[in-house]
Structures are given as structure tokens and as C-alpha cells.
Design an enzyme around this catalytic site. Structure first.
Site, PDB file in Angstrom:
ATOM      1  N   LYS A 114       0.850  -1.188   0.000  1.00  0.00           N
ATOM      2  CA  LYS A 114       0.000   0.000   0.000  1.00  0.00           C
ATOM      3  C   LYS A 114       0.889   1.242   0.000  1.00  0.00           C
ATOM      4  O   LYS A 114       1.939   1.255   0.659  1.00  0.00           O
ATOM      5  CB  LYS A 114      -0.910  -0.026   1.234  1.00  0.00           C
ATOM      6  CG  LYS A 114      -1.973   1.069   1.247  1.00  0.00           C
ATOM      7  CD  LYS A 114      -2.911   0.930   2.450  1.00  0.00           C
ATOM      8  CE  LYS A 114      -3.917   2.072   2.528  1.00  0.00           C
ATOM      9  NZ  LYS A 114      -4.837   1.962   3.666  1.00  0.00           N
ATOM     10  N   SER A 117      -9.704   2.268   2.687  1.00  0.00           N
ATOM     11  CA  SER A 117      -8.793   3.001   1.851  1.00  0.00           C
ATOM     12  C   SER A 117      -7.782   2.119   1.116  1.00  0.00           C
ATOM     13  O   SER A 117      -7.166   2.574   0.154  1.00  0.00           O
ATOM     14  CB  SER A 117      -8.045   4.045   2.690  1.00  0.00           C
ATOM     15  OG  SER A 117      -7.198   3.407   3.622  1.00  0.00           O
ATOM     16  N   SER A 154      -9.980   0.042   6.897  1.00  0.00           N
ATOM     17  CA  SER A 154      -9.418   0.160   5.551  1.00  0.00           C
ATOM     18  C   SER A 154      -8.881  -1.131   4.945  1.00  0.00           C
ATOM     19  O   SER A 154      -8.483  -1.155   3.780  1.00  0.00           O
ATOM     20  CB  SER A 154      -8.294   1.204   5.548  1.00  0.00           C
ATOM     21  OG  SER A 154      -8.856   2.488   5.624  1.00  0.00           O
TER      22      SER A 154
END
Lengths: 465, 447
Positions: free
Chosen positions: B60, B134, B159
Site C-alpha cells: 500500500k 482506503s 481500511s
């Protein structure tokens, strides 16, 4: 009009590494390093970097808190103090807000108890270098200082005069020296902010005061400023002012309306710290004897006069020398010579005892020579000067500089003096006391003080009898 | 075709890694054109050995990878190249994992649909829908790839679970502190947890076993052992976690619970009374912490800068921040700053901390009677981008209602696909007590 003063003092601690990372602490450096060479991702505040608490900072902080008779809080924590300023890598400072390391302490200053509100540790920001002075063309940032451990010591508003504030700071500085956490001969900085108000008036904070003399001057200036306002029928407004040491005035920095809101929240990257009772106890037992305790003991056990005791204590190295010398020689004699000629000579040469060759043994040997009248007091003092300025051993220096009286033929000098001053010699025989003193002076002058005045007197009396 | 990371590792040991990566590279090109999942691609070095030998791993964007642009999906940090690896990334590299690139996400993790950023990833099941957020890029990439893969992701309030649920993959958020946060570009330090997204529960278990462990560089990381799976598992079904849920989604989750019951794992209905306060408390704490974390982005040392123009420093900082923060970041900075200001701190920030304690106590009480909790992961299936545009910020935030509880309490939670509604995946969320990852995984394998 009563004046109310409180101080917040910041001291850079001489730990091996910085407070939240493994970088070396530049306070311990002898030479200023090149800008931005003692940094890492944490003390620059790069995204993703995290702080880790340096346990030596906690150890030093605990020692200071205990010496100031604080309560060590069971669990203390760190907070973020947010404000935007170019010297802060993260635009927040990691400090202690909610629960400091220590609180509710006290310090005895000239017989008066000054209450200590809190003792906490925090990080120093980077150093700003103003090119072309403040307000010049631009500012450079040196992060070498960023993350230097600081201890902050906050008092209650217990001081009632600038003199008292100066005395508090002197006492505090001495305590820190004895604890081994501050050494005025290094680059470590000790700075204070002061709060001052007249009774019933608004409180003014003065920032950026370095040293005892400045604390006194800044507070005296501010006290007069506030008193003058009052005389003119004006009111002091609550504000923060800056001490300008060049002009010796305090200047307006910001008023209450523009006072920053630091928006404190807990530092989520650091877990609260709980010190085990046994560690606190151990630290307490290991506390060195503090100046206040020594002061009492010197008077009680060594019968040293208060003024002398104070002078000895002012320099921890001299206190150590005094205590060791007292085991081998009369303590009053040691006190007089250490607090007097030795201290004076060190100051004159701008040297510290540890920077000289003087040992307990060599210093005691000088005093013994003096005591057995093998050295006049002037020669003993000269010897101390040579010991400090040139180094080496007493015997060698005595020979080199011909400091004993034995090299001078006293009888010959006396004969010459009597021959050259027949009137005075006659007067002495006729019992005029002043004339004897005159002749002693003449002999002393001829022998350049290498012979003790009493010896001269006796020898003269014998020659003229 | 290999189904798990272990099978892929075995296959790569026999076969040719270079040809595998040449093929993978083409597939990534293709997927990226369709779904915008990767922000940065890296030249993979795939010669390492260890439990992840040769395994493709995506990271990420908020996790620092040395010498690879890492900006947490933001504009203000665009082009920032960290000089060090996050601990989780180091552990992956040391285990032989192959870093293939940085996945798309909401700016600094601010969002549940990965739309609060310039490059918006799309759901591989239906590109008109969001892949969640996210960690949207991580879940979408995992779902779209033809081979198993490990995605390093991060959760603050949901997330990992949210995008895993929307994309029909497995998302594991571990106990707070189990994985070191060193090198994570912070959202909210007391809430951030690094976890994994994979195609199967077994893969998530392998991935977590590699990245977990105490790290002296993160003082909040844990030095604790995970207890073994108890002999008897009892599920808890909290009624509050079904109240705001779409009925079709709730039905799919109930079907799974009944199936588990039929397989010999009984359930009990339980209640978590503090649930209704959790969402508000979460947004106060998260934004308060975020507003301090984002203070460092001011155009002085890294990321975007603005022309100097002889401006006073505050004006300069404001110019950079106004230009490069998105409106969502600005909203959260303002909310968070307000909540911690003198005069409001007691009412908001400190009150939220009290609620957080209540939420933790609530869970602890329930875990005396049940082994794990099962709930829907998300109240709905992945919404379309058109639907998202109609939502207010508060409706956005309400998406996290089922995930903020375990995130506030720092509890391990796993989202596992458990059926479909309108051909879109539905996820079941398994929440365990602190450090019961083994139990959570073992139940996840039964779904």
C-alpha cells in the site's frame, strides 16, 4: 508593591544519544559538527519514522526530579505540542503535558523554600541560522540539535524579587552540576522563561533568558516597567515578551489574544512509562550529596565559616579536593587555601581543576610546606600560580622559581639595610615601633618576599639589640 | 494453476521465475489500464529465499519502500522517495518476497471508497463500482490477479476489511501492535495497523506470520505470544451489528452463520451496547491524531513546494497546504484540530477517549462468553461511483459503522467472502479478542 516571580528552566542533558533516536547528542561534542550531519529519519521528522525513548534521558530526568524532592509519577506519558515553526521537523514537539515525570518538589534557596511544580523531559528543536541576522535575507535550518534531550523545571510563583530569582537559578545550577547532568564548561545550554507580575496585576512571560545575571537584569527591567505603568495609572497587559540581552530590555512578542493554542494530545507512538519502585529507590540511594547538605556538613564537621563553605561548594571539583585534603591536613587551612588562592588562580587562568596537574597529594604537600614555614605565604601562593599556569610537580617548581627562603642570605641583607638606613636603626634602638616596620619593609623588598615577615622581624630585632 | 501462496512458491521453485515475472508484468500492465490499482511499479528482484520465496507482494502506498516513491496516495507528498524501508517491507524482503509496486489508496487513508485521491482504483467485479477503501488498490489487485499474491495493507478504521469485502477477497487486520508500524506514513497512530489482503485465509495467515513480531523501533509493537485455538468455539452474533445493514447482505451473512452451526459451531446472540457511540468517537480520535500527523507536510523538506515569493513562513506553509491537500484532508485537519483545542478538548477529544474505553470493555465482557464475534463486514455491497457522488461526508463516514468497533479496540478482525448479492461479493467479519489471530484464522477457514 509585591512582585511575584516564577521560572521555567530548560537544560540540555549530556546523554550519549538524542532523546528519541540513536543519533549522537551534539551537546557532548567538543567541536561543532558540520550542519545536518548528525541526523536521521526520526530527528528530521521524515514520514514513517517513529520515536523511541532513550532510557538515559529518563534516568537523568528521574535523578533531577528526586534531587528536587519531587514525587515521581507512577506512570508518566508524552504528548504532542503542535505549532508551526521552521525549526520543528514534525511541526509538533514531543513533550510531557498531562503527566510529567516528576511533580510537587521543592528547593531551598537562601533559607526560603521554592516549590517545584513539575520536572519533565522533551526534545529540543533544530537550530535556525539567520543569514544576515534576524530579519535578514533568509534562514537556514541545522537539524543537528533537533532531538537533543531537554529537562524543563518549572517553579510555583514563589519568588518575590529579581535577586531571589537569581539565587534560585544559581542554586538550581549548582544542584544540576552535582548531579552530573549539567556542566557549564560544555556547550550545554541552560535557558529560562520567567513569569512576573505585580500583586493584583496581569502576568507577563519573558522568554529566552540565559544565565543568572540575565535573569536578574530581565526581571529587574520588567519589574520597573510594570511599576512605571502602574505609577502612570496604566495597567500591565497579559502578554509574552522577549528578553533582548543586547539592549537589556524586554520587548513585546505576542499578547494573549494571539497566544498559541498548542492542541495537546497524547503521543500515540510512545507508550506511557512506569518506573519500577525499586529503580526509583536505587536512583534515590545513588543521589550524590547535594550542595545544601554539604553546606551544613562543612560548617558542622569541618568548622568552616559559611562564606568559605559557599565558595568551596560553588565548584564541585574544589569541594572534592577540599574533602580529600581535609583527611590529611587541617580542614580550616585547606578551606582557606582552596577557596582563596587556588580558586582565584583558576579563575584568573580560566581553568578548571581537572585541567591542571594538581592532585590531592600535591596540593596537600604545598600546604604542609607552608605550615612548616618552609614556604612563605607569598611563595606558597606563587607556587599555586605556577602549578596552575605551568603544570608539573611542586618540588620542581620550587627549585625552578627559587621559592624557598634558604637561597637568600638574610643576615647579609639585614646588615646592608641597617648600614643604608642608620637613622631608622637608631630609632629602633630608641624604641620607635614605626621604624622597625619600615626596616622590615625594606628587608622584604630586598628579599622579594621570599622570607616570611615574622622571621625578618625576629632577625632584625636580634641584630639591633 | 496454483491456488495458494505455498503452491505458487513450490511451482516457482521448480520453474523459471524470470518467465513468471515477465508474464506477470504484462498482466499488471493490463490490469492497471483497466482498474488503476498500482501507483508505482518496481523492477522486481526475485532471487530471494524464505517462506515468501519468489512470491509477488504489493505494498500500500502509505508504507515506505526504500528508493520507491511512497506518498500515501496524496498529492502533497507526490514524488517523495523514502531513504528507508518500513519494518514490514524489510521482513517481506528478508522472507524472499518480491515487491512489485505500490497500490492505490485514499489520500493518507482518508476514505472508504478510494475516491479521495487522484488515481481512483475500480472494482474488478464491476468497474462502475468502487473497490472500497482506503486499501482499495490492494484489494482490487488481489481480486483481479490470476495468481495468488500478498498485498500489504493498512487499516485505521476499517481500511483492510472494507475493500476486501467489496472485492471478494480476504482481509486480515491484526491486533494493534502485532505488526510494527515503523515506516508507515501515519494516519492516526493509536489506531493504525498493518495487515494483509490475499485470495485465501491460508495465504493471509502465511503473510501475517512473516510481517508480525516485536520491533524496538516501534514502542507500541507487542512482544507477546499468540495462544493456540481453543477446542470448542462459540460464535457471538451482536445484534447491533445488523441494525443498519442492507437486508440482502444480512441474509447472506446469516446463511453463513447457519452453515457454521450445521457444521458444529454453535452461536449465541449477544449485545454490544457501546456500538452506537463508536463511530463518532472514532472520527474524533482519528482526525485529532491525523491533524498532528499532517502538520509536517508544509513544503519545507519533502513533497510539494510553492514559490517562495518573499512570503512570511506561515503564509508559505498555508500556500503549500491549501494547494496540495484534498478537500477531505482539509476537512479532517479542521475537525481534528477543533476537537483538540483548549476549551473543546474536554468535550470532544477526552470524551471520545472515554467512549473508546467503554467500547473495549464492551468487547472484553462479551469475549468471556463467546470465542469470536461474527458480523457483516460492510452494511452494503460496493456502491457505484454515481451513488458515491450523491453521498454526504457523514454518509461516507457511516460506511465504517461495522468496522470502527474492532479498530477502536485494536482487536484482530478478518473479512472473508461469504456469498454474493446482485453478483457482487459480500464479506463476513470475524472479530477475535486481542491476540487470538489463530482462532480467527481457523474459523475463517471454515467459512
Amino acid at each position: 508593591m509585591t512582585v511575584i516571580i516564577g521560572l521555567e528552566t530548560h537544560v540540555q542533558l549530556p546523554t550519549k544519544s538524542k532523546i528519541f533516536c540513536g543519533c549522537k547528542n551534539i551537546v557532548t561534542f567538543e567541536k561543532e559538527p558540520e550542519p545536518n550531519t548528525v541526523t536521521c529519519e526520526t530527528c528530521i521528522g521524515l514520514p514513517g519514522a517513529k520515536p523511541q525513548v532513550n532510557s538515559q534521558v529518563i534516568e537523568f530526568g528521574t535523578r533531577i526530579a528526586l534531587a528536587l524532592e519531587c514525587k515521581i509519577n507512577n506512570t508518566f506519558s508524552f504528548s504532542r505540542k503542535t505549532y508551526f515553526y521552521p525549526d520543528m521537523g514534525k511541526n509538533f514537539q514531543i513533550t510531557q503535558h498531562t503527566i510529567p515525570l516528576g511533580s510537587h518538589g521543592k528547593l531551598l534557596v537562601d533559607g526560603k523554600l521554592i516549590r517545584i511544580t513539575r520536572v519533565h523531559v522533551e526534545e529540543d528543536p533544530a537550530r535556525l541560522v539567520h543569514i544576515g541576522g534576524v530579519g535578514g535575507s533568509h534562514v537556514l535550518v541545522d537539524y543537528n540539535r533537533s532531538g537533543t534531550p531537554l529537562v524543563e523545571i518549572v517553579t510555583e510563583p514563589d519568588m518575590t524579587s529579581p535577586e531571589q530569582a537569581r539565587a534560585y537559578l544559581a542554586t538550581l545550577t549548582q544542584v544540576l552540576q552535582y548531579l552530573g547532568v549539567y556542566d557549564p564548561s560544555t556547550k550545554a545550554v541552560l535557558k529560562s522563561d520567567a513569569n512576573i507580575s505585580l500583586k493584583g496585576g496581569a502576568r507577563v512571560e519573558i522568554k529566552n533568558i540565559t544565565g543568572e545575571k540575565e535573569v536578574f537584569e530581565a526581571l529587574r527591567f520588567e519589574m520597573m516597567r510594570q511599576k512605571n505603568l502602574s505609577k502612570q495609572g496604566k495597567r500591565t497587559i497579559q502578554e509574552t515578551r522577549l528578553w533582548n540581552p543586547e539592549l537589556s530590555v524586554t520587548q513585546e512578542l505576542r499578547t494573549k489574544e494571539t497566544e498559541e493554542d498548542y492542541g495537546y494530545i497524547p503521543e500515540g507512538d510512545l507508550t506511557p512509562i512506569t518506573l519500577e519502585q525499586r529503580i526509583i529507590l536505587k536512583e534515590k540511594q545513588q543521589l550524590p550529596e547535594l550542595p545544601a547538605q554539604k553546606y551544613k556538613r562543612y560548617q558542622r564537621d569541618y568548622k568552616v565559616a559559611p562564606k568559605l563553605a559557599e565558595a568551596l561548594l560553588a565548584d564541585p571539583q574544589l569541594a572534592v579536593l577540599f574533602e580529600a585534603a581535609s583527611k590529611k591536613i587541617d580542614s580550616k587551612l585547606a578551606a582557606t587555601w582552596i577557596a582563596g588562592p587556588l580558586k582565584k588562580t583558576l579563575n584568573w587562568n580560566n581553568r578548571r581543576l581537572e585541567q591542571t596537574d594538581i592532585t590531592v597529594a600535591s596540593f596537600v604537600s604545598v600546604l604542609k610546606l607552608f605550615n612548616s614555614r618552609k614556604l612563605t605565604d607569598r611563595n606558597a601562593e606563587m607556587l599555586i600560580r605556577y602549578l596552575v599556569a605551568e603544570g608539573g610537580q611542586p618540588e620542581t617548581l620550587i627549585k625552578k622559581h627559587q621559592l624557598t627562603g634558604s637561597g637568600t642570605d638574610l643576615d647579609k641583607v639585614i646588615k646592608t639595610v641597617i648600614k643604608n638606613n642608620p637613622k631608622a636603626a637608631r630609632d629602633v634602638t630608641n624604641g620607635v615601633a614605626k621604624a622597625l616596620n619600615f626596616l622590615i619593609g625594606m628587608v622584604m623588598k630586598e628579599t622579594k618576599g621570599t622570607v616570611d615577615a615574622n622571621t625578618v622581624r625576629k632577625a632584625l630585632e636580634k641584630a639591633l639589640r | 494453476m496454483p491456488q495458494t501462496l505455498v503452491q505458487l512458491r513450490t511451482e516457482l521453485k521448480k520453474g523459471n521465475r524470470s518467465s513468471f515475472y515477465a508474464k506477470l508484468s504484462k498482466e499488471l500492465d493490463q490490469l492497471n489500464r483497466k482498474y488503476h490499482v498500482l501507483l508505482e511499479r518496481t523492477e522486481p528482484s526475485h532471487t530471494g529465499s524464505g517462506p515468501l520465496a519468489g512470491i509477488p507482494v504489493s505494498v500500500k502506498d502509505c508504507l515506505c519502500v526504500k528508493d520507491v516513491p511512497s506518498a500515501a496516495g496524496s498529492e502533497i507528498l507526490k514524488g517523495y522517495i523514502p531513504p528507508f524501508d518500513a519494518t514490514a517491507v524489510t521482513k517481506v524482503k528478508n522472507a524472499g518476497g518480491v515487491i512489485i509496486g505500490k497500490t492505490a489508496q485514499d489520500e493518507f487513508g482518508f476514505g472508504s471508497f478510494s475516491v479521495n485521491t487522484n488515481i481512483v482504483p475500480k472494482n474488478p467485479h464491476d468497474p462502475t463500482r468502487s473497490c472500497g477503501g482506503s486499501s482499495g488498490g490492494a484489494a482490487a489487485l488481489t481480486a483481479a490477479l490470476s495468481v495468488p499474491h500478498l498485498a500489504l495493507a493498512e487499516s485505521t478504521g476499517g481500511s483492510i476489511a472494507c475493500p476486501a469485502s467489496f472485492c471478494g477477497v480476504v482481509g486480515m487486520t491484526p491486533t494493534y501492535g502485532l505488526v510494527s508500524r515503523y515506516g508507515l506514513i501515519d494516519y492516526a497512530n493509536s489506531l493504525d495497523k498493518i495487515g494483509v489482503i490475499t485470495k485465501s485465509v491460508a495465504d493471509a495467515e502465511l503473510g501475517l506470520s512473516v510481517i508480525r513480531g516485536y520491533d524496538p523501533r516501534d514502542q507500541t509493537s507487542l512482544d507477546k505470544k499468540i495462544p493456540p485455538v481453543p477446542k470448542r468455539i462459540v460464535l457471538g452474533v451482536p445484534k447491533e451489528y445488523f441494525e443498519t445493514v442492507d437486508s440482502a447482505v444480512a441474509a447472506a451473512v446469516w446463511d453463513t452463520i447457519k452453515k457454521l452451526e450445521a457444521a458444529g459451531i454453535p452461536y449465541k446472540k449477544v449485545s454490544l451496547t457501546a456500538t452506537k457511540y463508536a463511530l463518532a468517537a472514532y472520527y474524533i480520535i482519528a482526525t485529532a491524531e491525523a491533524s498532528t500527523n499532517l502538520a509536517k507536510y508544509c513544503g519545507m523538506r519533502y513533497g510539494q513546494a510553492a514559490p517562495l515569493e518573499q512570503r512570511e513562513m506561515n503564509e508559505y506553509f498555508s500556500a503549500v497546504r491549501s494547494t496540495y491537500f484534498s478537500s477531505e484532508a482539509k476537512r479532517r485537519i479542521m475537525l481534528g484540530t477543533f476537537a483538540r483545542m483548549a476549551g473543546f478538548r474536554d468535550k470532544y477529544f477526552l470524551q471520545a477517549q472515554k467512549v473508546r474505553t467503554l467500547v473495549i470493555q464492551d468487547f472484553k465482557k462479551v469475549f468471556k462468553n463467546v470465542s469470536v464475534l461474527v458480523t457483516p463486514t460492510m452494511p452494503v455491497i460496493a456502491p457505484t461511483f454515481a451513488e458515491i457522488e450523491q453521498m454526504s461526508p457523514v454518509q461516507h463516514y457511516a460506511m465504517d459503522v461495522l468496522t470502527v468497533g474492532p479498530n477502536l479496540a485494536g482487536l484482530p478482525h478478518l473479512s472473508v467472502p461469504c456469498g454474493t448479492v446482485k453478483n457482487m461479493p459480500v464479506g463476513i467479519q470475524i472479530i477475535g479478542d486481542h491476540l487470538t489471530e489463530a482462532t480467527v484464522f481457523s474459523l475463517g477457514k471454515c467459512v
